[in-house]
Design a protein around this motif. Structure first.
Motif, PDB file in Angstrom:
ATOM      1  N   ASP A  25      45.747  33.584  58.033  1.00 46.06           N
ATOM      2  CA  ASP A  25      45.468  35.271  58.228  1.00 46.06           C
ATOM      3  C   ASP A  25      44.119  35.749  58.453  1.00 46.06           C
ATOM      4  OD1 ASP A  25      47.659  34.544  58.886  1.00 46.06           O
ATOM      5  OD2 ASP A  25      48.592  35.379  56.361  1.00 46.06           O
ATOM      6  N   SER A  26      42.973  34.938  57.992  1.00 42.99           N
ATOM      7  CA  SER A  26      41.700  35.492  58.032  1.00 42.99           C
ATOM      8  C   SER A  26      41.058  34.908  58.363  1.00 42.99           C
ATOM      9  CB  SER A  26      41.683  35.782  55.894  1.00 42.99           C
ATOM     10  OG  SER A  26      40.001  36.602  56.401  1.00 42.99           O
ATOM     11  N   THR A  27      40.349  35.876  58.926  1.00 44.70           N
ATOM     12  CA  THR A  27      38.790  34.356  59.225  1.00 44.70           C
ATOM     13  C   THR A  27      37.870  34.221  58.098  1.00 44.70           C
ATOM     14  OG1 THR A  27      37.735  36.747  60.694  1.00 44.70           O
ATOM     15  CG2 THR A  27      39.090  34.773  61.893  1.00 44.70           C
ATOM     16  N   ASP A  28      37.354  35.128  57.045  1.00 40.31           N
ATOM     17  CA  ASP A  28      36.700  34.984  56.128  1.00 40.31           C
ATOM     18  C   ASP A  28      36.834  33.443  55.754  1.00 40.31           C
ATOM     19  OD1 ASP A  28      36.325  34.688  52.985  1.00 40.31           O
ATOM     20  OD2 ASP A  28      35.138  36.239  53.978  1.00 40.31           O
ATOM     21  N   VAL A  29      35.333  32.597  55.893  1.00 37.58           N
ATOM     22  CA  VAL A  29      35.199  31.864  55.446  1.00 37.58           C
ATOM     23  C   VAL A  29      35.825  30.863  53.794  1.00 37.58           C
ATOM     24  CG1 VAL A  29      33.411  29.480  55.111  1.00 37.58           C
ATOM     25  CG2 VAL A  29      33.013  31.634  56.983  1.00 37.58           C
ATOM     26  N   LEU A  30      35.859  31.767  53.412  1.00 40.72           N
ATOM     27  CA  LEU A  30      35.717  31.717  52.024  1.00 40.72           C
ATOM     28  C   LEU A  30      37.177  31.906  51.579  1.00 40.72           C
ATOM     29  CD1 LEU A  30      32.891  33.350  49.282  1.00 40.72           C
ATOM     30  CD2 LEU A  30      33.520  31.622  49.834  1.00 40.72           C
ATOM     31  N   VAL A  32      39.852  31.148  53.614  1.00 43.69           N
ATOM     32  CA  VAL A  32      39.856  30.299  54.545  1.00 43.69           C
ATOM     33  C   VAL A  32      40.026  28.654  53.223  1.00 43.69           C
ATOM     34  CG1 VAL A  32      39.488  28.210  56.925  1.00 43.69           C
ATOM     35  CG2 VAL A  32      39.529  31.067  56.959  1.00 43.69           C
ATOM     36  N   GLN A  33      38.895  28.517  53.151  1.00 42.19           N
ATOM     37  CA  GLN A  33      38.939  27.837  51.887  1.00 42.19           C
ATOM     38  C   GLN A  33      40.000  27.604  51.071  1.00 42.19           C
ATOM     39  OE1 GLN A  33      34.887  28.004  51.630  1.00 42.19           O
ATOM     40  NE2 GLN A  33      33.822  26.825  52.781  1.00 42.19           N
ATOM     41  N   LYS A  34      39.776  28.670  50.314  1.00 41.67           N
ATOM     42  CA  LYS A  34      40.842  28.626  49.375  1.00 41.67           C
ATOM     43  C   LYS A  34      42.361  28.271  49.913  1.00 41.67           C
ATOM     44  CE  LYS A  34      39.197  32.581  46.810  1.00 41.67           C
ATOM     45  NZ  LYS A  34      38.420  33.897  46.057  1.00 41.67           N
ATOM     46  N   VAL A  35      43.419  29.574  50.825  1.00 38.19           N
ATOM     47  CA  VAL A  35      44.334  28.446  51.349  1.00 38.19           C
ATOM     48  C   VAL A  35      43.972  26.840  51.630  1.00 38.19           C
ATOM     49  CG1 VAL A  35      45.801  28.396  53.773  1.00 38.19           C
ATOM     50  CG2 VAL A  35      44.003  30.913  52.894  1.00 38.19           C
ATOM     51  N   ILE A  36      43.077  26.363  52.757  1.00 40.76           N
ATOM     52  CA  ILE A  36      43.129  24.804  52.576  1.00 40.76           C
ATOM     53  C   ILE A  36      43.668  24.213  51.657  1.00 40.76           C
ATOM     54  CG2 ILE A  36      41.250  22.619  53.327  1.00 40.76           C
ATOM     55  CD1 ILE A  36      40.282  24.552  55.659  1.00 40.76           C
ATOM     56  N   ARG A  38      44.827  25.429  48.091  1.00 46.06           N
ATOM     57  CA  ARG A  38      45.599  25.505  48.520  1.00 46.06           C
ATOM     58  C   ARG A  38      46.455  24.458  48.725  1.00 46.06           C
ATOM     59  NH1 ARG A  38      45.136  31.419  48.103  1.00 46.06           N
ATOM     60  NH2 ARG A  38      45.731  31.581  50.059  1.00 46.06           N
ATOM     61  N   THR A  39      46.606  24.338  50.026  1.00 45.36           N
ATOM     62  CA  THR A  39      47.598  23.194  51.121  1.00 45.36           C
ATOM     63  C   THR A  39      47.276  21.843  50.308  1.00 45.36           C
ATOM     64  OG1 THR A  39      47.097  24.302  52.250  1.00 45.36           O
ATOM     65  CG2 THR A  39      47.941  22.823  52.646  1.00 45.36           C
ATOM     66  N   PHE A  40      46.194  21.749  49.999  1.00 50.78           N
ATOM     67  CA  PHE A  40      46.029  20.219  49.198  1.00 50.78           C
ATOM     68  C   PHE A  40      46.330  20.197  48.519  1.00 50.78           C
ATOM     69  CE2 PHE A  40      43.186  19.490  53.072  1.00 50.78           C
ATOM     70  CZ  PHE A  40      43.062  18.273  53.362  1.00 50.78           C
ATOM     71  N   GLU A  41      46.312  21.442  47.985  1.00 51.70           N
ATOM     72  CA  GLU A  41      47.170  20.734  45.789  1.00 51.70           C
ATOM     73  C   GLU A  41      48.425  20.878  46.002  1.00 51.70           C
ATOM     74  OE1 GLU A  41      47.911  20.882  42.176  1.00 51.70           O
ATOM     75  OE2 GLU A  41      45.687  20.635  42.683  1.00 51.70           O
ATOM     76  N   THR A  42      49.234  21.617  46.610  1.00 50.71           N
ATOM     77  CA  THR A  42      50.645  21.464  47.540  1.00 50.71           C
ATOM     78  C   THR A  42      51.357  20.148  47.897  1.00 50.71           C
ATOM     79  OG1 THR A  42      50.367  23.500  47.891  1.00 50.71           O
ATOM     80  CG2 THR A  42      51.948  22.250  48.838  1.00 50.71           C
ATOM     81  N   LEU A  43      50.321  19.782  48.374  1.00 49.85           N
ATOM     82  CA  LEU A  43      50.235  17.963  48.455  1.00 49.85           C
ATOM     83  C   LEU A  43      49.882  17.242  47.490  1.00 49.85           C
ATOM     84  CD1 LEU A  43      48.406  18.095  52.373  1.00 49.85           C
ATOM     85  CD2 LEU A  43      50.957  17.384  51.918  1.00 49.85           C
ATOM     86  N   ARG A  44      49.134  17.679  46.368  1.00 51.23           N
ATOM     87  CA  ARG A  44      48.931  16.935  45.767  1.00 51.23           C
ATOM     88  C   ARG A  44      50.631  16.569  44.823  1.00 51.23           C
ATOM     89  NH1 ARG A  44      42.935  18.167  46.223  1.00 51.23           N
ATOM     90  NH2 ARG A  44      44.056  19.508  45.518  1.00 51.23           N
ATOM     91  N   CYS A  45      50.569  18.383  44.674  1.00 47.76           N
ATOM     92  CA  CYS A  45      51.719  17.744  43.815  1.00 47.76           C
ATOM     93  C   CYS A  45      52.911  17.182  44.251  1.00 47.76           C
ATOM     94  CB  CYS A  45      52.640  19.867  44.001  1.00 47.76           C
ATOM     95  SG  CYS A  45      51.156  20.597  42.976  1.00 47.76           S
ATOM     96  N   GLN A  46      52.853  17.281  45.301  1.00 43.88           N
ATOM     97  CA  GLN A  46      54.458  16.615  46.267  1.00 43.88           C
ATOM     98  C   GLN A  46      54.175  14.988  46.285  1.00 43.88           C
ATOM     99  OE1 GLN A  46      54.214  16.266  51.167  1.00 43.88           O
ATOM    100  NE2 GLN A  46      55.847  17.844  50.615  1.00 43.88           N
ATOM    101  N   VAL A  47      53.112  14.552  46.117  1.00 41.10           N
ATOM    102  CA  VAL A  47      52.614  13.542  45.768  1.00 41.10           C
ATOM    103  C   VAL A  47      53.070  12.838  44.608  1.00 41.10           C
ATOM    104  CG1 VAL A  47      51.375  11.486  45.268  1.00 41.10           C
ATOM    105  CG2 VAL A  47      51.694  12.914  47.767  1.00 41.10           C
ATOM    106  N   LYS A  48      53.481  13.669  44.155  1.00 38.92           N
ATOM    107  CA  LYS A  48      53.587  13.847  41.629  1.00 38.92           C
ATOM    108  C   LYS A  48      54.999  14.344  41.543  1.00 38.92           C
ATOM    109  CE  LYS A  48      49.146  15.086  40.538  1.00 38.92           C
ATOM    110  NZ  LYS A  48      47.557  15.974  39.854  1.00 38.92           N
ATOM    111  N   SER A  49      55.746  14.419  42.728  1.00 40.81           N
ATOM    112  CA  SER A  49      56.787  15.160  42.705  1.00 40.81           C
ATOM    113  C   SER A  49      57.858  13.738  42.423  1.00 40.81           C
ATOM    114  CB  SER A  49      56.898  16.171  43.336  1.00 40.81           C
ATOM    115  OG  SER A  49      57.349  15.033  44.922  1.00 40.81           O
ATOM    116  N   GLU A  50      59.406  14.445  41.559  1.00 38.90           N
ATOM    117  CA  GLU A  50      60.356  13.335  42.392  1.00 38.90           C
ATOM    118  C   GLU A  50      60.799  12.789  43.533  1.00 38.90           C
ATOM    119  OE1 GLU A  50      63.584  14.883  39.430  1.00 38.90           O
ATOM    120  OE2 GLU A  50      62.030  13.656  37.226  1.00 38.90           O
TER     121      GLU A  50
END
Length: 469
Positions: A25-30, A32-36, A38-50
């Protein structure tokens, strides 16, 4: 991640797509990087989930690694040895016939060392299903969606259980997602993301199999700094390529799409000589011979085929990116360098070692040494020179004499007795890509000094490795 190779090891390879979705929702680089991140962290949690599931390919075996290593069929428990999974993998003939038996199979063969698994995620959640609630919101945003090609390998020992292996796999998957996040952030171009791709490389022992994450679409020429860092990290010399994509490791249970046989000499037994040593071609090559590629070159194309085998070696070691040249491309190269007349292109004229040297130089920028032998009987005295070539350069050697050309892949040589045997790859073979026929009939095999015409002259083309990485 490094996985050392071993004859007794079982390699587990997990592949599967993970959907990367995020709303910027923003073009601010920092931001955008935080959103990306967080998305990778969600994927890591998905891999660790049941909900994470590992399905063993070509078998009925399914494993829930984060649910106390629960698995089906019920005979498989967390304490089951990894290598016992082979009993459940269907044989090729069963797969081709469409049969889906869940009965246990015989133990794996010695050549089978990789277990492939698919990474999946359960969609259905336990509990009652509630009615969906729809909410409409109007706003401008940038939605990013990509498929991450997860591809992890781990090595397990013969004593490792499925529980042990799952712990290693989960750690490897989590680590790879972290590497993918790093590569994604480092290669952002505005609001455009480059999908990260894992590539496996087999390094000299004891380093073994290494996985590197590269940004898709970025050529090797733009990854020089990264590759230099990898050479330093793994203490590798800078005069040989190890981390180019064309040098990626090819797993033994994956067929080559081009149909050529690779390294048929590996199934042969080495000759035994008194105080003798064996010096072999280093790396991978393709076997090129008469009648391939819908070209009828029987009787005139043996040197062309030997040259193609040499070119395949440089291609598969990552030194070149171009395809193996055709007969016409070889002929045109000789015309371009002024060695032949224009009428040579499309002809059935022979070539020899000198022409092979010229083509390698012109098309691949590869230099070669020429060894002149006035008569075949002198080849028996060339053991030291050939042994040194395979020890230091490790490239296939083309030898031409009279109207015949062959490829030398190695020598067995005794420094004390002078005994010598030559590992010959014969381009005069006209049959199908049948490894057993090729090795049983001697089209690829060890030959003695009497293999050569004792009175004919021979020229040998010994290609040299370029000092590049």
């Amino acid at each position: 991640m490094v996985v050392a190779d071993s004859e007794t090891a079982t390699i587990l390879r997990v592949k599967g797509p993970l959907e990367f979705r995020c709303q910027l929702d923003s073009t601010d680089v920092l931001l955008v990087q935080k959103v990306i991140s967080r998305t990778f962290e969600t994927l890591r949690c998905q891999v660790k989930s049941e909900s994470c599931v590992l399905a063993v390919c070509d078998s009925p075996v399914i494993i829930w690694p984060n649910k106390d290593t629960y698995a089906t069929p019920e005979e498989i428990t967390p304490s089951t040895l990894c290598e016992d999974i082979y009993q459940w993998i269907r044989a090729d003939e069963q797969e081709s016939s469409g049969k889906k038996s869940t009965k246990k199979k015989s133990k794996r063969s010695l050549t089978m060392s990789v277990i492939n698994l698919r990474l999946m995620v359960e969609v259905t959640k336990p509990g009652p299903v509630s009615a969906p609630i729809l909410i409409k919101t109007v706003q401008k945003s940038h939605f990013v969606r990509a498929t991450l090609p997860v591809d992890c390998v781990v090595r397990t020992a013969s004593s490792d259980t499925i529980k042990d292996a799952c712990e290693q796999l989960m750690e490897a998957l989590t680590h790879q997602l972290t590497e993918m996040e790093k590569v994604t952030l480092e290669n952002m171009k505005g609001m455009t993301l480059l999908v990260p791709e894992p590539v496996h490389f087999l390094l000299p022992e004891p380093k073994g199999l290494v996985t590197v994450v590269y940004p898709t679409g970025v050529p090797d020429s733009q990854l020089v700094t990264l590759r230099k860092e990898l050479h330093q990290q793994f203490e590798l010399p800078d005069d040989r390529p190890y981390f180019r994509r064309s040098n990626a490791y090819h797993f033994p249970n994956e067929p080559y799409k081009d149909g050529y046989l690779r390294n048929p000499h590996l199934v042969l037994t080495h000759p035994t000589l008194d105080n003798g040593k064996v010096y072999l071609v280093q790396g991978i090559y393709s076997y090129h011979h008469y009648m391939q590629d819908r070209v009828d070159d029987s009787g005139w194309g043996c040197a062309y085929r030997s040259l193609q085998t040499i070119c395949s070696w440089f291609q598969q070691q990552g030194y070149i990116e171009r395809s193996v040249p055709t007969h016409k491309e070889i002929q045109q190269a000789l015309v371009d360098v002024g060695d032949k007349q224009a009428s040579f292109v499309g002809s059935r004229q022979w070539i020899g070692s000198i022409e092979v040297q010229a083509v390698l130089n012109h098309l691949l920028e590869i230099t070669s040494k020429i060894m002149f032998v006035s008569q075949g009987s002198e080849l028996a005295s060339k053991g030291r020179e050939l042994a040194n070539h395979f020890l230091t350069e490790g490239t296939p050697v083309m030898i031409g004499g009279g109207v015949l050309a062959h490829t030398i892949l190695g020598v067995a040589w005794s420094e004390t007795t002078g005994q010598i045997r030559y590992l010959i790859l014969d381009p005069h073979y006209t049959g199908a890509e049948d490894l057993q026929v090729i090795t049983d009939k001697g089209w690829c095999g060890w030959k003695g000094p009497d293999f050569w015409d004792q009175t004919a002259y021979y020229n040998l083309c010994l290609p040299l490795r370029p000092k590049v990485f």
